[in-house]
Design a protein around this motif. Structure first.
Motif, mmCIF file in Angstrom:
data_model
loop_
_atom_site.group_PDB
_atom_site.id
_atom_site.type_symbol
_atom_site.label_atom_id
_atom_site.label_comp_id
_atom_site.label_asym_id
_atom_site.label_seq_id
_atom_site.Cartn_x
_atom_site.Cartn_y
_atom_site.Cartn_z
ATOM 1 N N ARG A 40 -4.104 5.624 -8.573
ATOM 2 C CA ARG A 40 -5.312 6.361 -8.203
ATOM 3 C C ARG A 40 -5.261 6.797 -6.733
ATOM 4 O O ARG A 40 -5.862 7.783 -6.318
ATOM 5 C CB ARG A 40 -6.536 5.471 -8.429
ATOM 6 N N ARG A 41 -4.556 6.033 -5.907
ATOM 7 C CA ARG A 41 -4.495 6.370 -4.483
ATOM 8 C C ARG A 41 -3.179 7.081 -4.117
ATOM 9 O O ARG A 41 -2.736 7.021 -2.982
ATOM 10 C CB ARG A 41 -4.679 5.117 -3.634
ATOM 11 N N SER B 271 -11.198 2.110 0.262
ATOM 12 C CA SER B 271 -11.727 3.385 -0.245
ATOM 13 C C SER B 271 -10.672 4.010 -1.139
ATOM 14 O O SER B 271 -9.540 3.523 -1.216
ATOM 15 C CB SER B 271 -12.076 4.332 0.909
ATOM 16 N N CYS B 272 -11.052 5.065 -1.836
ATOM 17 C CA CYS B 272 -10.120 5.792 -2.685
ATOM 18 C C CYS B 272 -10.530 7.261 -2.672
ATOM 19 O O CYS B 272 -11.566 7.611 -2.098
ATOM 20 C CB CYS B 272 -10.112 5.199 -4.095
ATOM 21 N N PRO B 273 -9.768 8.134 -3.306
ATOM 22 C CA PRO B 273 -10.120 9.561 -3.261
ATOM 23 C C PRO B 273 -11.503 9.825 -3.849
ATOM 24 O O PRO B 273 -12.125 10.844 -3.547
ATOM 25 C CB PRO B 273 -9.037 10.226 -4.118
ATOM 26 N N CYS C 78 0.833 -1.207 0.000
ATOM 27 C CA CYS C 78 0.000 0.000 0.000
ATOM 28 C C CYS C 78 0.871 1.262 0.000
ATOM 29 O O CYS C 78 0.565 2.239 -0.682
ATOM 30 C CB CYS C 78 -0.939 0.005 1.201
ATOM 31 N N TYR D 97 -2.952 9.182 -1.003
ATOM 32 C CA TYR D 97 -4.261 9.036 -0.358
ATOM 33 C C TYR D 97 -4.061 8.549 1.093
ATOM 34 O O TYR D 97 -3.536 7.453 1.316
ATOM 35 C CB TYR D 97 -5.113 8.040 -1.160
ATOM 36 N N CYS E 206 -13.421 0.940 -6.461
ATOM 37 C CA CYS E 206 -13.250 0.182 -5.220
ATOM 38 C C CYS E 206 -14.095 -1.081 -5.202
ATOM 39 O O CYS E 206 -13.625 -2.142 -4.791
ATOM 40 C CB CYS E 206 -13.574 1.057 -4.006
ATOM 41 N N ILE F 245 -5.360 4.787 2.405
ATOM 42 C CA ILE F 245 -5.115 3.579 1.617
ATOM 43 C C ILE F 245 -4.966 2.375 2.558
ATOM 44 O O ILE F 245 -4.399 2.484 3.649
ATOM 45 C CB ILE F 245 -3.860 3.763 0.724
ATOM 46 N N MET G 106 0.894 4.295 -2.578
ATOM 47 C CA MET G 106 0.643 5.663 -2.118
ATOM 48 C C MET G 106 1.719 6.628 -2.638
ATOM 49 O O MET G 106 1.486 7.822 -2.787
ATOM 50 C CB MET G 106 0.598 5.697 -0.591
#
Ligand code: ZN
Ligand code: FE
Length: 776
Positions: free
Chosen positions: A135-136, A193-195, A125, A139, A175, A142, A129
């Motif tokens: 995409r994350r 989850s994601c932004p 992760c 974030y 997600c 994450i 990040m």
């Protein structure tokens, strides 16, 4: 767990075969089923995997060779957080089915098996990040099946997204695609989850007004300008400031009304930790583990501002464990990260509670809209000679059950002590211990204790049929035991509970010799105990020896003002005319005040006798460090240990031997040695070291003698005094040379937070033997 051993009775060839596997241990809530799925699909096997109350049940069908490859992969490379403790394999009838499925958890499966712990963000992760193409990217929430929040977001069981505080966030297509793909690392990662769909950060000023700009970048900028920030983490808020900014640290101390109690520090990485601290391989392993506790490390090398841990040889260090921490630490290197609360009150975890600290303690708050379901503090360990001992068992460990040694036919509840509140709820040999809830003298802590107790009972579906508590009549938990309406109420002597807590951790057979050193606990004879040598069984115990009883003038005041106990110990040595002894008179400049205390001691007015060895440490700390009044528990003992470490070990046997006779151990010779040595100008630091040597030596000699008399070859150690690393290390060494087996805690703290487990085990043993009513 070896695959070869698990299938030793089964021969796997090229023919079609079907096996049923039952995996036990830490196999649920850790991404086990998707891993099984992946290995099954990779090996072209049909079958299914399902969670049940016995563990994970897998059925695989295909060629024997492929099944063999599957088994080797699963046993050899299980998911990172999984621990397969048992693997039962049996051959069953071939069904000819095709395809592999992950089935819904079997209804009726006890939810207790799926109550996972919070876990530090994983390497995969973190890499995502930091990848600008992901995409994350950057974030702060994450996570995946191998990492992220668990216990602190669980509102109900089974552990499933709609029953967590993540239910408020509806997954977007990105997600939900990952969530439902068994080949994805985020298959059934409940907090995914994601932004596009997840929680968002918000930075607020002291009036609660949102500050514009990127919340992380702005927080970093303001921390660098000397601000104190409240930062929302997994189980509550931290208060944070730049560790290298002595003025900011001072501001935080003044606002928190915490003059000297050490602050924990979060470091960006091991490399920075090593600049300031000594780190053993065992300490590093603990720091870097997925549980990511605070570890008390010896200060060394580059200096940090003196007001971070004044008068202390250790620094409470930990590594970033949420993605947000990583983002903040990348820019700042080292941050003070102390629990956000007012003294003795519970950790702050809601926006309403946050308002109380805004403007008063914190200048800004970096918060988010993911709710915290359970308050949970950081866990704390220290590691004498490579053996980790917990001081606080909380985040990363709670609610993972501890295995008791005494199994009980009925569910039990044990309510613990007072100053470090925890409770223990049990079913059979599994004991679920709550996180550490602080001093239960405070009404808000009591409310939190009741809340967590109701919550655990409900989540774990445990309705206790007996309740255990301390013998102290004034503990909140003792009163609570009477109010719950559960019978019988089993009262367990405080030091007996301490002893049994270690015995049960190691599954020792009774009896064991026990050395229980703490502040004070309610004795079986109505006196205050705290320097005890017991012969302990699970159901009952005998008190074999103890530190000599001396008055505690002014009760709690004598704990806060170590000079009172110093005077009592000197009176024990010199008698009532102690103030006229030349070497003593200079130590107590205010003769009138001293006389009042002597009077109380002589007449036994508001001066209960106590055998507490914690009070002896206080007395000696006053004599050697001059600490007159403390502002937090164990401050005097910590200062004494720090002073001793300045000296290093004196050569030869430069310490007095304290004898043991007929059950009472009189520390007078030790006090005499200290007074004489001070007069002849011996270095105070050296004397502090000698004092620790004397105590360790006294313990080893007493245990050796008692071992001979009672034909018992094992000794257990518990009580808050054994949070003293120097004392522990000296004892390891001296006990080693006695040849007696000795045991210190490894899963539970030696302080009163471990008492609930001990009570639960005593109650279990008494109920199992039909002696629930016995009193000692
Ligand atoms: Zn992860
Ligand atoms: Fe205790």
């Amino acid at each position: 767990m070896k695959w070869e051993e698990a299938i030793s009775d089964i021969s796997l060839g090229s023919g079609r075969t079907r096996l049923r596997l039952i995996a036990g241990g830490r196999v649920q809530g850790v991404g086990f089923r998707p891993t099984v799925y992946r290995y099954a699909v990779e090996n072209g096997l049909a079958g299914s995997v399902i969670n049940s109350s016995e563990g994970v049940v897998i059925e695989v069908e295909g060629s024997g060779y492929d099944i063999d490859d599957f088994g080797r992969a699963l046993a050899g490379k299980p998911p990172p957080l999984a621990v397969i403790e048992s693997l039962k394999v049996s051959e069953i009838e071939v069904t000819g089915e095709s395809g592999f499925s992950i089935d819904q958890s079997r209804s009726g499966a006890r939810s207790t098996v799926l109550f996972p712990v919070d876990t530090a963000v994983c390497g995969d992760c973190l890499a995502e990040m930091r990848d600008p193409g992901n995409r994350r990217y950057h974030y702060p929430f994450i996570n995946c099946t191998n990492c992220g929040p668990r216990f602190t977001i669980i509102e109900n069981l089974p552990y499933d997204r709609p029953l967590t505080t993540m239910k408020e966030f509806e997954m977007d297509r990105y997600c939900s695609g990952q969530y439902s793909d068994p080949m994805d690392r985020r298959f059934h990662a409940e907090p995914i989850s994601c932004p596009g769909c997840g929680p968002v950060l918000k930075l607020m000023d002291e009036r609660g007004k949102e500050i514009d700009g990127d919340p992380v970048a702005e927080t970093v900028r303001m921390l660098q300008e000397g601000a104190v920030a409240a930062i929302k983490g997994l189980g509550g808020y931290h208060l944070s400031c730049l560790a290298v900014d002595a003025d900011a640290v001072e501001k935080l101390r003044a606002r928190k009304k915490r003059p000297v109690k050490p602050f924990a520090l979060m470091f960006r990485d091991m490399e920075i930790i090593r600049r300031y601290c000594l780190v053993s391989p065992e300490e590093e392993e603990l720091l870097c583990s997925s549980r990511a506790p605070i570890v008390l490390l010896r200060k060394a090398g580059k200096r940090l501002p003196g007001n971070i841990a004044p008068g202390n040889s250790y620094i409470g260090a930990f590594l970033p464990y949420t993605p947000l921490h990583h983002l903040l630490l990348e820019e700042t290197g080292v941050l003070v990260m102390t629990s956000a609360n007012f003294t003795d009150e519970p950790l702050i975890s809601t926006e309403t509670e946050l308002e109380k600290v805004m403007g008063k303690i914190a200048d800004i708050a970096l918060t988010n809209n993911r709710k915290i379901a359970h308050k949970c503090d950081d866990s704390v360990f220290f590691v004498p000679k490579g053996r980790p001992i917990p001081i606080r068992r909380a985040r990363g460990y709670v609610p993972e059950p501890v295995r008791g040694n005494q199994s009980c036919p009925v569910p039990l509840l044990a309510l613990g002590g007072q100053e470090k509140g925890t409770f223990a709820l049990s079913r059979e040999d599994r004991v679920f211990i709550s996180s550490h809830m602080g001093d239960l003298g405070d009404i808000r802590s009591q409310e939190n204790f009741r809340y967590e107790l109701d919550s655990f009972r409900h989540l774990l579906e445990i309705e206790p049929e007996a309740v255990a508590c301390d013998m102290h009549p004034d503990y909140f938990t003792t009163r609570l035991a009477g109010e719950l309406g559960v019978e019988p109420v089993i009262r367990v002597q405080h030091h007996h509970a301490h002893a049994v807590s270690v015995m049960a951790e190691y599954g020792l057979e009774e009896p064991a010799l026990a050395v229980i050193f703490d502040g004070t606990g309610y004795g079986a004879n109505g006196k205050l105990w705290g320097g005890e040598f017991l012969l302990a069984g699970y159901r009952s115990f005998r008190r074999l020896a103890h530190i000599k009883n001396l008055p505690l003038p002014g009760g709690e005041m004598a704990v806060v003002q170590p000079w009172r106990m110093a005077l009592v110990h000197l009176r024990n040595l010199f008698g009532d005319a102690v103030l006229d002894v030349r070497s003593v008179s200079g130590i107590f400049p205010d003769r009138r005040k001293a006389e009042v205390i002597l009077n109380m001691a002589a007449r036994g007015i508001n001066a209960i006798p106590t055998s507490s060895i914690g009070r002896l440490f206080d007395a000696v700390s006053f004599l050697l460090c001059g600490i007159e009044e403390i502002s937090f528990e164990a401050e005097a003992a910590i200062a004494l240990e720090a002073l001793a470490l300045e000296a290093g070990r004196p050569s030869g046997n430069g310490y007095p031997v304290v004898g043991f006779s007929s059950g009472s151990i009189d520390p007078a010779p030790l006090i005499e040695y200290i007074i004489d040595s001070l007069r002849s100008g011996v270095d105070r630091a050296e004397l502090a070291f000698s004092f620790h040597m004397s105590i360790a030596d006294m313990v080893a000699k007493t245990i050796t003698e008692l071992s001979g008399v009672h034909q018992c070859r094992k000794a257990v150690f518990s009580g808050g005094v054994f949070q003293n690393r120097l004392l522990c290390e000296l004892l390891f060494e001296m006990m080693e040379s006695t040849g007696i087996d000795y045991y210190f805690h490894r899963h539970l703290p030696p302080n009163d937070a471990g008492v609930s487990f001990g009570q639960q085990q005593v109650a279990a043993a008494r109920i199992a033997s039909g002696e629930a009513g016995i009193q000692i």
